[in-house]
Structure formats: C-alpha cells, structure tokens
Design a protein around this motif. Structure first.
Motif, PDB file in Angstrom:
ATOM      1  N   LEU A 135      25.545  31.281  69.000  1.00  0.00           N
ATOM      2  CA  LEU A 135      24.390  31.732  70.161  1.00  0.00           C
ATOM      3  C   LEU A 135      24.970  30.008  71.209  1.00  0.00           C
ATOM      4  CD1 LEU A 135      21.957  30.484  66.955  1.00  0.00           C
ATOM      5  CD2 LEU A 135      21.784  32.467  68.793  1.00  0.00           C
ATOM      6  N   GLN A 180      19.361  28.674  72.848  1.00  0.00           N
ATOM      7  CA  GLN A 180      19.577  29.284  71.106  1.00  0.00           C
ATOM      8  C   GLN A 180      19.494  28.796  69.950  1.00  0.00           C
ATOM      9  OE1 GLN A 180      22.490  32.474  72.472  1.00  0.00           O
ATOM     10  NE2 GLN A 180      21.466  34.056  73.596  1.00  0.00           N
ATOM     11  N   LYS A 204      18.502  36.096  76.328  1.00  0.00           N
ATOM     12  CA  LYS A 204      16.572  35.796  76.415  1.00  0.00           C
ATOM     13  C   LYS A 204      16.149  36.656  75.350  1.00  0.00           C
ATOM     14  CE  LYS A 204      15.135  36.219  80.740  1.00  0.00           C
ATOM     15  NZ  LYS A 204      15.662  36.676  81.640  1.00  0.00           N
ATOM     16  N   ALA A 207      18.085  36.424  71.407  1.00  0.00           N
ATOM     17  CA  ALA A 207      17.381  35.441  70.898  1.00  0.00           C
ATOM     18  C   ALA A 207      16.124  35.761  70.642  1.00  0.00           C
ATOM     19  CB  ALA A 207      17.183  33.885  71.820  1.00  0.00           C
TER      20      ALA A 207
END
Length: 216
Positions: free
Chosen positions: A38, A42, A66, A69
């Motif tokens: 990550l 995130q 994004k 995530a």
C-alpha cells in the motif's frame, strides 16, 4: 462468512483466525490476505475506516491507486459484514466497466479459495453466499436523469462508493441523502478534482469539517 465449506479442521481453525483479524483490521486484509503493498495514504484511509470514519473524500490525479483502494475497501465490507449492501456508482457505466468492476474482480481472484468461493459474480452484481439477497455489491450509474442510484438502500451495513464523484450531479446525492446519513452507512467519494461545483468539491471546502479528506 460461512466456513463450513472447509472440511479440513486445521485449515478451518486457521481460516477462523484470519476472518476474526480481517473483521477489525482492513490493513491486514489488504497486505496479508491480498498481498498488496500500500501507498501511505491508502494505509491511512484503511486505518481511518477501522477507527470509525464514515465519510471519506479522495481528490487525486490519475494513476495514484484510488480505484484499487476503494475496490479493496468495498470487497472487505462485503466479505466481513452481515446484512451488507455495497453500492458502487459512477456517472457512466463505461467508467464502471473500465475501472472499478475489473479492479474488484482482480482482487477477488487473489482471495484464498474459501473466501473466493463465497462469492458469485454477474456483470452488474457480486453476491455473497448463502444469503445473496441480503449481502451484495451492486454496480449502477448515477446520472441527473436517474437519481435513484443512491436512494432507498436499506441494510444493517451500507457502503456507498462513488467513482468520478465530481461528475455526479447534486440531484443524485440529494436523492441518496437518507441512505448516506443512516446509522451504519459509509460513504467514500473518489475523483479527479475537475469541477468547482457539486458535493465532491464542497467536501474539500465548506464541508471539510464533516468529511475526512485526502489530496493525493
């Protein structure tokens, strides 16, 4: 999650431990179960959700992760909550089919078999066995002409994931206000900050005190 599909007692016991950890630790699910490395923002977002944040807005450029995530976040919610409805929406269905839908399916493919086998997939919905009517992720468009995308979603646990949120008309958010404000609901907006009007823009300005915001 129904672990009766695991017949081996040792494997079932290990799976039970994993599930108990995943329920309270999204970071563990992402890094240890899915093997994701990550980005710092995130990881922070997942920690904030574990800490009880229910309204998150992410403004970023293209290619910062994004979509990954929120896909992992929605998948976690579907797997580890009961009576759960995850609504994933965007201004156009092409944005869904080119973005979040393949991303969610990619991470489903990386789940352990005993998690993956709990899920059934169609082009517009992912359901979790055995109670598929009460546990699902639904993909739908959110346009001014059809504002009901976020409306009337009832469940103990509701998550709204809005992709390209700057392009979603306020009429849609107004229609879904009841759903977004219901106890037990989580709303996550992600978008490139391309407009200076609308709810997404206001979450990073006038409404910033009510939303946990990220700029990536």
């Amino acid at each position: 999650m129904d672990l009766r599909i695991i017949t081996d007692p040792e494997l079932r016991a290990a799976a039970e431990q994993v599930v108990r950890r995943c329920i309270v630790d999204r970071l563990f699910f992402a890094t240890e179960v899915l093997g994701i490395k990550l980005e710092e923002w995130q990881a922070d977002m997942l920690r904030d959700l574990d800490a009880g944040e229910t309204k998150i807005s992410v403004a970023s450029a293209i290619g910062v992760g994004k979509t990954m995530a929120v896909s992992v976040t929605g998948l976690h919610f579907l797997l580890f909550r009961d009576d759960v409805k995850v609504i994933v929406t965007s201004p156009s269905f092409n944005q869904l089919t080119d973005g979040i839908i393949p991303e969610v399916k990619k991470w489903i493919a990386r789940l352990p078999w005993w998690m993956r086998d709990q899920l059934e997939m169609t082009s517009e919905r992912i359901t979790r066995l055995p109670e598929t009517a009460n546990n699902f992720m639904s993909f739908r468009t959110a346009r001014k002409e059809t504002p009901e995308a976020l409306q009337g979603i009832h469940a103990t646990h509701v998550m709204l994931l809005v992709d390209e949120a700057s392009g979603v008309h306020d009429t849609v958010f107004e229609a879904g206000q009841g759903t977004m404000s219901t106890a037990g609901s989580v709303a996550i907006l992600i978008s490139n900050p391309t407009r200076v009007t609308g709810l997404f823009y206001r979450t990073h300005r006038k409404l910033k005190g009510l939303w946990k915001t990220y700029k990536v």
